[in-house]
Design a protein around this motif. Structure first.
Motif, PDB file in Angstrom:
ATOM      1  N   GLU A 392       0.805  -1.219   0.000  1.00 56.79           N
ATOM      2  CA  GLU A 392       0.000   0.000   0.000  1.00 56.79           C
ATOM      3  C   GLU A 392       0.843   1.276   0.000  1.00 56.79           C
ATOM      4  OE1 GLU A 392      -2.599  -3.267   1.600  1.00 56.79           O
ATOM      5  OE2 GLU A 392      -0.498  -2.651   1.765  1.00 56.79           O
ATOM      6  N   ARG A 411      -5.985   8.019  -2.611  1.00 53.93           N
ATOM      7  CA  ARG A 411      -5.574   6.617  -2.746  1.00 53.93           C
ATOM      8  C   ARG A 411      -5.580   5.923  -1.390  1.00 53.93           C
ATOM      9  NH1 ARG A 411      -5.983   2.079  -4.979  1.00 53.93           N
ATOM     10  NH2 ARG A 411      -4.095   0.971  -5.672  1.00 53.93           N
ATOM     11  N   HIS A 413      -7.450   6.738   1.095  1.00 52.93           N
ATOM     12  CA  HIS A 413      -8.870   6.580   1.448  1.00 52.93           C
ATOM     13  C   HIS A 413      -9.464   5.371   0.732  1.00 52.93           C
ATOM     14  CE1 HIS A 413     -13.226   7.392   1.230  1.00 52.93           C
ATOM     15  NE2 HIS A 413     -13.051   7.878   2.444  1.00 52.93           N
ATOM     16  N   ASP A 414      -9.124   5.192  -0.548  1.00 52.68           N
ATOM     17  CA  ASP A 414      -9.629   4.059  -1.316  1.00 52.68           C
ATOM     18  C   ASP A 414      -9.152   2.735  -0.732  1.00 52.68           C
ATOM     19  OD1 ASP A 414     -10.877   5.815  -3.000  1.00 52.68           O
ATOM     20  OD2 ASP A 414      -9.313   5.746  -4.548  1.00 52.68           O
ATOM     21  N   LEU A 415      -7.946   2.766  -0.167  1.00 51.65           N
ATOM     22  CA  LEU A 415      -7.382   1.545   0.423  1.00 51.65           C
ATOM     23  C   LEU A 415      -7.872   1.314   1.840  1.00 51.65           C
ATOM     24  CD1 LEU A 415      -3.681   1.947  -0.778  1.00 51.65           C
ATOM     25  CD2 LEU A 415      -5.340   0.280  -1.601  1.00 51.65           C
ATOM     26  N   GLY A 416      -8.666   2.252   2.350  1.00 55.13           N
ATOM     27  CA  GLY A 416      -9.201   2.111   3.696  1.00 55.13           C
ATOM     28  C   GLY A 416      -8.191   2.350   4.782  1.00 55.13           C
ATOM     29  N   LEU A 417      -7.179   3.195   4.481  1.00 59.08           N
ATOM     30  CA  LEU A 417      -6.110   3.453   5.438  1.00 59.08           C
ATOM     31  C   LEU A 417      -6.281   4.824   6.067  1.00 59.08           C
ATOM     32  CD1 LEU A 417      -3.023   2.100   3.465  1.00 59.08           C
ATOM     33  CD2 LEU A 417      -4.306   0.967   5.284  1.00 59.08           C
ATOM     34  N   ASN A 418      -6.078   4.895   7.401  1.00 57.80           N
ATOM     35  CA  ASN A 418      -6.096   6.161   8.108  1.00 57.80           C
ATOM     36  C   ASN A 418      -4.836   6.922   7.735  1.00 57.80           C
ATOM     37  OD1 ASN A 418      -5.676   8.159  10.207  1.00 57.80           O
ATOM     38  ND2 ASN A 418      -7.285   7.126  11.346  1.00 57.80           N
TER      39      ASN A 418
END
Length: 420
Positions: A392, A411, A413-418
């Motif tokens: 990531e 990107r 946000h799309d990966l679900g990362l804070n």
């Protein structure tokens, strides 16, 4: 050290990442600037910060953050003061990794300088590279502002001073390094004990021993006053009461358990038995005593596995001492090199794959079910390797190059990362 393109910090280093920004922008170690954001995000604030007399502080020693603060001075000349807390916290996350990498690299240089006083130049260079890549210096110290990286630097500076002689000047420098180490982490007081014993055995003068102790007493006293103000005890938020664990269980866990054992995560550190050279007996003795005392202390600690981490993180401070002992060998055997290559592979697994697999907290937290540390079928190395490569960070970097910060944020946000 930067090649995994991501920071790998935790709650333990959260305060240390914010303190330099508070020092540079606000002139204080208090984290009041971040208070409103932290109040809304208890998952970060809970175990990492505390409120005392209306001010918010890190729950961990402030020394690491204060020591690296000069590296953050450019922020004072920028518009950082007007940035919202969440943006500064994200910036702190990035700068934390950059600074930690620099500290780890510096410890590698200091290790080389020390080893060149102990052994041949070629062996010193070889061991310095092994130190840099086959130990927690890579997988832990270079990844975040843990206390371990600065602690390793202080240990190396103290041993380097003693290796140059037992004059008053050298003992003052060794004492200053030992005092800073104790301010960084209370367990590093053992370094002062080891140095004193080594000097007594070497029949150093009382003036030399006093020169060692004076800066230690001064720095430890200042730290104790700060701890009293912030936490109400001279030990800060550490508790002597947690030294109630089973010594044998902790010792075996640190050495051979599949969850944290040196045998599986860094076997090169087990090959330390070597006789001292006469001219370096003081350095050898200080390193050996510190390594032994540190192992005993961590083994007796209730949480000897160090929470969520890769390998025996809490033994990190003893790594430089172990390499001093290894350097006393007349030559490096094939067994050593085999262990070194394997250890590099395991550290790389921690750098590029951890925490994929999420062994620390799935199916239940290791802090709640410590018996999982002895599960030979489901262990961190096997689970992390099967979890896959952490890609990531590279995806976010690619988006940054193509579309700048907004694209990178999208990107993530799309990966679900804070973003923090």
């Amino acid at each position: 050290y930067h090649s995994n393109m991501r920071p790998m910090s935790s709650g333990d280093s959260f305060g240390a990442s914010l303190i330099p920004i508070s020092v540079v922008l606000d002139g204080t170690v208090a984290l009041d600037r971040f208070g409103p954001w932290l109040d809304q995000h208890p998952e970060f604030a809970g175990l990492s910060t505390t409120v005392r007399d209306g001010h918010r502080y890190s729950s961990y020693p402030a020394a690491t953050g204060v020591l690296v603060s000069p590296l953050y001075l450019p922020l004072a000349l920028s518009s950082a003061r007007s940035l919202p807390p969440e943006t500064l916290i994200t910036l702190a996350r990035i700068l934390e990794k950059i600074v930690a990498t620099g500290l780890a690299a510096l410890s590698g240089v200091l290790m080389l300088l020390l080893l060149e006083r102990i052994t041949t130049s070629s062996m010193a260079w070889s061991l310095a590279w092994v130190y840099a890549l086959a130990t927690p210096v890579w997988s832990i110290s270079s990844q975040a502002l843990w206390q371990h990286g600065p602690g390793q630097i202080c240990l190396l500076l103290a041993l380097l001073a003693v290796a140059q002689g037992m004059s008053i000047k050298h003992c003052v420098w060794a004492g200053f390094a030992a005092g800073v180490a104790a301010a960084i982490r209370p367990s590093n007081l053992l370094l002062t004990v080891a140095l004193c014993i080594a000097l007594v055995v070497a029949r150093a003068s009382l003036r030399a021993i006093a020169a060692l102790l004076l800066p230690v007493i001064t720095l430890v006293g200042m730290t104790a006053l700060y701890n009293l103000h912030v936490a109400g005890t001279v030990w800060g938020f550490y508790s002597v009461g947690t030294l109630d664990g089973s010594f044998l269980q902790g010792l075996l866990g640190l050495l051979i358990s599949p969850g944290r054992g040196l045998l599986w995560f860094c076997p090169v550190l087990l090959l330390v038995v070597a006789p001292p050279q006469d001219k370096l007996r003081t350095v050898w003795l200080a390193a050996a005593i510190f390594a032994a005392l540190h192992l005993i202390l961590i083994a007796k600690w209730r949480y000897w596995w160090g929470g969520y981490s890769w390998g025996p993180r809490l033994l990190s401070e003893a790594v430089p001492a172990a390499f001093v002992l290894i350097a006393m060998r007349p030559r490096l055997s094939r067994t050593f090199w085999a262990a070194a290559v394997y250890s590099i592979g395991i550290q790389a697994l921690g750098v590029y794959f951890y925490p994929k697999g999420h062994w620390d907290n799935v199916p239940v937290s290791v802090d709640v079910a410590s018996e999982r540390l002895w599960d030979w079928r489901d262990n961190p190395i096997r689970r992390t390797a099967s979890g896959g490569f952490v890609w990531e960070g590279y995806a976010a970097l690619g988006a940054l190059v193509k579309g700048g910060i907004p694209a990178a944020s999208a990107r993530l946000h799309d990966l679900g990362l804070n973003a923090y």
